[in-house]
Design a protein around this motif. Structure first.
Motif, mmCIF file in Angstrom:
data_model
loop_
_atom_site.group_PDB
_atom_site.id
_atom_site.type_symbol
_atom_site.label_atom_id
_atom_site.label_comp_id
_atom_site.label_asym_id
_atom_site.label_seq_id
_atom_site.Cartn_x
_atom_site.Cartn_y
_atom_site.Cartn_z
ATOM 1 N N TYR A 168 24.262 30.151 65.330
ATOM 2 C CA TYR A 168 25.425 30.982 65.636
ATOM 3 C C TYR A 168 25.622 31.172 67.138
ATOM 4 C CZ TYR A 168 25.083 31.909 60.685
ATOM 5 O OH TYR A 168 25.016 31.751 59.335
ATOM 6 N N ASP A 170 26.965 33.868 68.381
ATOM 7 C CA ASP A 170 26.669 35.278 68.637
ATOM 8 C C ASP A 170 26.187 35.889 67.332
ATOM 9 O OD1 ASP A 170 26.366 37.601 69.991
ATOM 10 O OD2 ASP A 170 28.507 37.997 70.306
ATOM 11 N N ALA A 171 25.450 36.968 67.443
ATOM 12 C CA ALA A 171 24.938 37.610 66.219
ATOM 13 C C ALA A 171 24.544 39.043 66.517
ATOM 14 C CB ALA A 171 23.733 36.836 65.684
ATOM 15 N N LEU A 172 24.832 39.929 65.567
ATOM 16 C CA LEU A 172 24.390 41.317 65.665
ATOM 17 C C LEU A 172 23.187 41.518 64.750
ATOM 18 C CD1 LEU A 172 27.772 43.294 65.569
ATOM 19 C CD2 LEU A 172 26.444 42.594 67.573
ATOM 20 N N ASP A 173 22.394 42.520 65.066
ATOM 21 C CA ASP A 173 21.209 42.786 64.245
ATOM 22 C C ASP A 173 21.594 43.316 62.869
ATOM 23 O OD1 ASP A 173 18.919 42.055 65.623
ATOM 24 O OD2 ASP A 173 19.015 43.822 66.906
#
Lengths: 183, 57
Positions: A168, A170-173
């Motif tokens: 990816y 970007d990625a959020l937790d």
């Protein structure tokens, strides 16, 4: 000469049905009989009346409306036991799924592993138990968003193993204790 | 179309994710790939369509 028949109650229609089984409006009258019967038996629009109607008048096609109305009223109570009783005694395919989801959502306060286990123990016939079991199995795993050398994000566990491969941009937790909601 | 994902602390609201009217009973994260945002679950499966824009509250 046209003849008009005016019905005022299910009883009067019943008399007509028995007296004129060959009538051209027999089927229309039969439908009207069921409609009258439904309106008469649920005139107070109370939970008790809908419950009684569903049990005693199960052949009436308007049980559809009785079940929907009963579920709407039970839902407003937001009481787990009432919803469960509804599922066990009155729910058909029409409302069963929504009723279970409602029961689940009001039973979850902290949404932790213990609560999920308790829910399944309490309601072993929950139709989406496979999803809950997966949640339970995942609840001990913490995932962290991490960027690799190619600037791609994935997720690792607390031991540093890739659990979701870095593909990816970007990625959020998966922030523990938070959920996502779409407005 | 801008899709707004709101983070809700568990216990404060129902533990339900409503995705365009669809309720999803699992934890998810937001990821971006090829200029589109998606929701993925903890098994790494993409569980939403791709969105061009996204914001969080």
């Amino acid at each position: 000469m046209a003849r008009y028949v005016r019905f005022q109650s299910s009883d009067s229609i019943n008399v007509f049905l028995k007296k004129y089984p060959q009538s051209s409006i027999y089927h229309k009258a039969y439908k009207l009989f069921y409609d009258f019967e439904y309106l008469e038996q649920t005139k107070d629009r109370s939970i008790a009346q809908y419950q009684r109607f569903l049990i005693q008048y199960s052949k009436n096609p308007n049980v559809y409306y009785a079940e929907k109305n009963l579920f709407a009223m039970i839902s407003e109570l937001h009481i787990a036991d009432s919803i469960y009783t509804f599922i066990k005694k009155y729910a058909t395919i029409l409302t069963q799924q929504e009723a279970w989801k409602l029961l689940y959502s009001i039973s979850m306060k902290a949404y932790n592993k213990q609560e999920l286990i308790r829910f399944l123990e309490h309601y072993p016939e929950y139709p989406y138990s496979d999803v809950l079991l997966k949640e339970i199995s995942l609840s001990d795993i913490q995932l962290f968003a991490v960027k690799n050398q190619e600037d791609k994000y994935g997720y690792i566990d607390s031991l540093g193993n890739w659990k979701i491969l870095p593909i990816y941009d970007d990625a959020l937790d998966f922030s523990e204790g938070w959920l996502l909601y779409v407005k | 179309m801008i899709v707004v994902f709101i983070l809700i602390k568990k216990g404060k609201r129902l533990p339900i994710i409503i995705l365009m009217g669809r309720k999803i009973y699992e934890w998810v994260a937001i990821v971006k790939r090829k200029s589109l945002y998606y929701l993925i679950n903890r098994s790494g499966q993409i569980i939403s369509e791709g969105y061009q824009d996204m914001t969080t509250e």
